[in-house]
Design an enzyme around this catalytic site. Sequence first.
Site, PDB file in Angstrom:
ATOM      1  N   ASP A   1       0.850  -1.184   0.000  1.00  0.00           N
ATOM      2  CA  ASP A   1       0.000   0.000   0.000  1.00  0.00           C
ATOM      3  C   ASP A   1       0.888   1.237   0.000  1.00  0.00           C
ATOM      4  O   ASP A   1       1.969   1.243   0.607  1.00  0.00           O
ATOM      5  CB  ASP A   1      -0.911   0.027   1.226  1.00  0.00           C
ATOM      6  CG  ASP A   1      -1.893   1.197   1.179  1.00  0.00           C
ATOM      7  OD1 ASP A   1      -2.834   1.142   0.371  1.00  0.00           O
ATOM      8  OD2 ASP A   1      -1.706   2.162   1.948  1.00  0.00           O
TER       9      ASP A   1
ATOM     10  N   HIS B   1       0.958  10.628   4.209  1.00  0.00           N
ATOM     11  CA  HIS B   1       0.618  10.822   5.614  1.00  0.00           C
ATOM     12  C   HIS B   1       1.339  12.048   6.179  1.00  0.00           C
ATOM     13  O   HIS B   1       2.323  12.525   5.608  1.00  0.00           O
ATOM     14  CB  HIS B   1       1.006   9.591   6.440  1.00  0.00           C
ATOM     15  CG  HIS B   1       0.256   8.353   6.057  1.00  0.00           C
ATOM     16  ND1 HIS B   1      -1.050   8.139   6.414  1.00  0.00           N
ATOM     17  CD2 HIS B   1       0.626   7.275   5.326  1.00  0.00           C
ATOM     18  CE1 HIS B   1      -1.451   6.978   5.931  1.00  0.00           C
ATOM     19  NE2 HIS B   1      -0.459   6.437   5.265  1.00  0.00           N
TER      20      HIS B   1
ATOM     21  N   GLU C   1      -4.382  21.914   7.918  1.00  0.00           N
ATOM     22  CA  GLU C   1      -4.907  20.781   7.178  1.00  0.00           C
ATOM     23  C   GLU C   1      -5.852  21.262   6.078  1.00  0.00           C
ATOM     24  O   GLU C   1      -6.225  22.434   6.017  1.00  0.00           O
ATOM     25  CB  GLU C   1      -5.627  19.817   8.121  1.00  0.00           C
ATOM     26  CG  GLU C   1      -4.696  19.123   9.117  1.00  0.00           C
ATOM     27  CD  GLU C   1      -3.856  18.030   8.481  1.00  0.00           C
ATOM     28  OE1 GLU C   1      -3.919  17.856   7.243  1.00  0.00           O
ATOM     29  OE2 GLU C   1      -3.118  17.346   9.219  1.00  0.00           O
TER      30      GLU C   1
END
Length: 518
Positions: A188, A192, A311
Amino acid sequence: MPQKRATTYHIVKPGDPHPMGWTVPPVNDLRSAIELLKTLPGQYIETDREVDPKDELAGVYRYIGAGGTVMRPTRIGPAMTFNSIKGYPGSRVLVGMLASRERVSALLGAPVRELGVQMAQARQNVIPPVVIDRKDAPCQEVVYRADDEGFDLRRLLPAPTNTTEDAGPYFCLGLVLGSDPDDRDNVDVTIHRLCVQSKDELSIFFAPGRHIDAFRQKAEAHGKPLPVSINMGLDPAIPIGATFEAPTTPFGFDELCVAGGLRGRPVELVECLTVPQWAIARAEIVIEGEILPNVRVAEDQNSKTGKAMPEFPGYTGDANPSLPVIKVKSITTRKNPILQTLVGPGEEHVSLAGIPTEASIYLECHDALPGLVKNVYAHSAGGGKFLAILQVEKKNAGDDGMTRQAAMTALAVYRELKNVILVDEDVDLFDTNDVLWAMQTRFSGDLDTIFVPGLAGHVLDPSQTPEYDPRVTAKGTTTKTIFDCTVPFHLKKHFVRAQFKEVDPSLWAPSLFGKDSV
């Protein structure tokens, strides 16, 4: 070897037509992507003026081209390379590579309005990665081992901070590659939040449901570390292909296959030097390491700011009090490497998250309701995740219900989606003013709003908390909403937009359409 797929394919050379219909640009790594952008007016700039990676670099790009949900004033502008980084002689930092759909179009080869469809086709026509010899892997031209005297990743790589509140320096575009501890071929790759904690340690934040976190938990249950590589500075097809999520890319699916599908040729991998894992062979920078079992650190242990970093929703998130730790074993780079980063809430995140979101929704709706959904746009206001515009074409009265079913399908296929706006085929879903026009003239709040409460959403949305909504029992739970701004089928003839004569406007205003005056 990496996970194999039951597929046959013809290798596409750069500049040749892809079997699915787009022309493959001459791009196979970050450097060739930059060279392509240099040929396109207004898409790329460089500066030799020294910039501080702490707060200043992001502060500059906020005005140059961040866009997205960044606090105004901001704008969509060119990608930018800073050639002089304070405290890091010889280092370069690139920001904003994918911070406009126009650039993504140039780098992937599909028209701006068809990027989601292109991604959907690439997902359906995957090509698995291949492993090459180390002598052919540019990412290992320079090697720094953690057991070398004086090794300190904080001095080797100019990881930026975005704001004065950041918990620390972050690698914002580090593509983490990990494998199932019991099946190395089950790979995978995901982007992050990686915060530099010491000379050889990083913290890593996993949003719920991430597959590499499942690998980590499995390894931790046996008291073992999880070997990973962190790959930075890549062919843009690789990070954008890696941001698909389940169920479009279910557990056990290697997202590098999507980048292969986009390019018509496989992504090249190479064995890491210090951990049993693969790295992306043409990366600018690779950090090799292990996620340690049963070790946790506070994200802001060095700064004590209480904050993490800005974010995608536009807010600075709270620092996580307990995050897993990556112990760095080595850093390998190309000669004169380019560190690639992004501004967290900017338009680059919209491209990375939003275009695969569009593809996922389009694929599922096409399979469930063939011919109804014409296009999908994951809007910048939702950071590419929270807000989707679905353009539909109704053909009969039954499609009134099917249109709302399409919205429900979108919510089901993409868990983090919060709001869906439905528009007709005569509305430009990429033009916010046109979408809002449809809402003003084809929408009545009590008739055309559908609420679906108590569903899983996204933990980074500050409205999805028990403090904001006492009905919510856990962070990341919300009410999802469908705004049906389409005309009921039986009333279509009463909602025909004013029709203007079709002409060639360039005959009157050639300069506005890139033509010479006659």
